[in-house]
Design a protein around this motif. Structure first.
Motif, PDB file in Angstrom:
ATOM      1  N   SER A 150     -83.392 -44.449  16.984  1.00  0.00           N
ATOM      2  CA  SER A 150     -84.281 -43.459  17.614  1.00  0.00           C
ATOM      3  C   SER A 150     -85.484 -43.153  16.724  1.00  0.00           C
ATOM      4  N   GLY A 151     -85.277 -43.133  15.413  1.00  0.00           N
ATOM      5  CA  GLY A 151     -86.402 -42.890  14.500  1.00  0.00           C
ATOM      6  C   GLY A 151     -87.442 -43.996  14.563  1.00  0.00           C
ATOM      7  N   LEU A 152     -86.973 -45.253  14.624  1.00  0.00           N
ATOM      8  CA  LEU A 152     -87.917 -46.373  14.721  1.00  0.00           C
ATOM      9  C   LEU A 152     -88.666 -46.348  16.048  1.00  0.00           C
ATOM     10  N   LYS A 153     -87.984 -45.940  17.124  1.00  0.00           N
ATOM     11  CA  LYS A 153     -88.669 -45.838  18.423  1.00  0.00           C
ATOM     12  C   LYS A 153     -89.750 -44.755  18.368  1.00  0.00           C
ATOM     13  N   GLN A 154     -89.438 -43.622  17.723  1.00  0.00           N
ATOM     14  CA  GLN A 154     -90.426 -42.557  17.604  1.00  0.00           C
ATOM     15  C   GLN A 154     -91.616 -43.000  16.753  1.00  0.00           C
ATOM     16  N   LEU A 155     -91.350 -43.775  15.706  1.00  0.00           N
ATOM     17  CA  LEU A 155     -92.454 -44.289  14.873  1.00  0.00           C
ATOM     18  C   LEU A 155     -93.305 -45.283  15.648  1.00  0.00           C
ATOM     19  N   GLU A 156     -92.677 -46.026  16.559  1.00  0.00           N
ATOM     20  CA  GLU A 156     -93.445 -46.938  17.412  1.00  0.00           C
ATOM     21  C   GLU A 156     -94.328 -46.151  18.377  1.00  0.00           C
ATOM     22  N   VAL A 157     -93.788 -45.055  18.914  1.00  0.00           N
ATOM     23  CA  VAL A 157     -94.563 -44.218  19.826  1.00  0.00           C
ATOM     24  C   VAL A 157     -95.757 -43.613  19.093  1.00  0.00           C
ATOM     25  N   LYS A 158     -95.558 -43.239  17.836  1.00  0.00           N
ATOM     26  CA  LYS A 158     -96.644 -42.652  17.033  1.00  0.00           C
ATOM     27  C   LYS A 158     -97.565 -43.724  16.449  1.00  0.00           C
TER      28      LYS A 158
END
Length: 192
Positions: A150-158
């Protein structure tokens, strides 16, 4: 360098000024010589013949060579001065461009603690030129696989991280820092 089709006016101006100066000096000496009977022209001719005799003297270093070194030193000094001046201006221009870039682009987003840890892990991989796949990131951080995902997905979104998926026999998923992610890592994480 002058633009195509445009001539530099410097050569014409320099020639015109020097020719005008010589012509003006010749007229002034002629006028003074005729109207005031000063014999200035004959005195000037005498000075020129003395200077010519001095220039043609046979010495270990010819006198004309010494006279040529002085303008060369002046020319080099002026060239070095202008080179340093333009370098200073380029440095100031680069700093101004950087300020404008920071002003026009929003600052980095606020990251959670987990996202910060993941950014540090990805920056570590990038710093040592290692491939950052999901397993290597999980081994480096003390988070669960769900938190890492989930953290990597959020970093991708940002837009700080991008994912590269390869297919085939040895297919894998690789995580890389984007340019914004690299800037974030350099500024916030203080990497060397």
């Amino acid at each position: 360098m002058a633009a195509a089709g445009m001539r530099s006016p410097f050569a014409f101006k320099a020639t015109a000024y020097s020719a005008g100066g010589l012509f003006g000096a010749w007229i002034v000496t002629k006028l003074l010589d005729t109207h005031f009977d000063l014999k200035l022209f004959t005195d000037t001719e005498g000075w020129l013949s003395v200077a010519w005799d001095w220039l043609t003297l046979e010495t270990p270093v010819s006198n004309w060579l010494l006279l040529m070194i002085a303008p060369l030193i002046v020319f080099l000094s002026v060239a070095i001065y202008y080179t340093r001046t333009t370098e200073r201006a380029d440095g100031e221009l680069h700093e101004i461009e950087r300020r404008v870039y920071k002003k026009n682009n929003p600052q980095f987003p606020q990251l959670t603690d987990n996202e910060t840890i993941l950014m540090e892990a990805l920056a570590y991989h990038a710093n040592f030129r290692k491939i950052a796949n999901f397993d290597s990131v999980c081994k480096l951080v003390s988070l669960s696989t769900l938190e890492v995902e989930s953290g990597l997905k959020q970093l991708e979104v940002k837009r700080l991280v991008k994912r590269d998926v390869t297919r085939g026999t040895f297919g894998s998923t690789i995580f890389m820092l984007t340019l914004a992610g690299k800037d974030y890592a350099l500024e916030r994480l203080e990497l060397t």
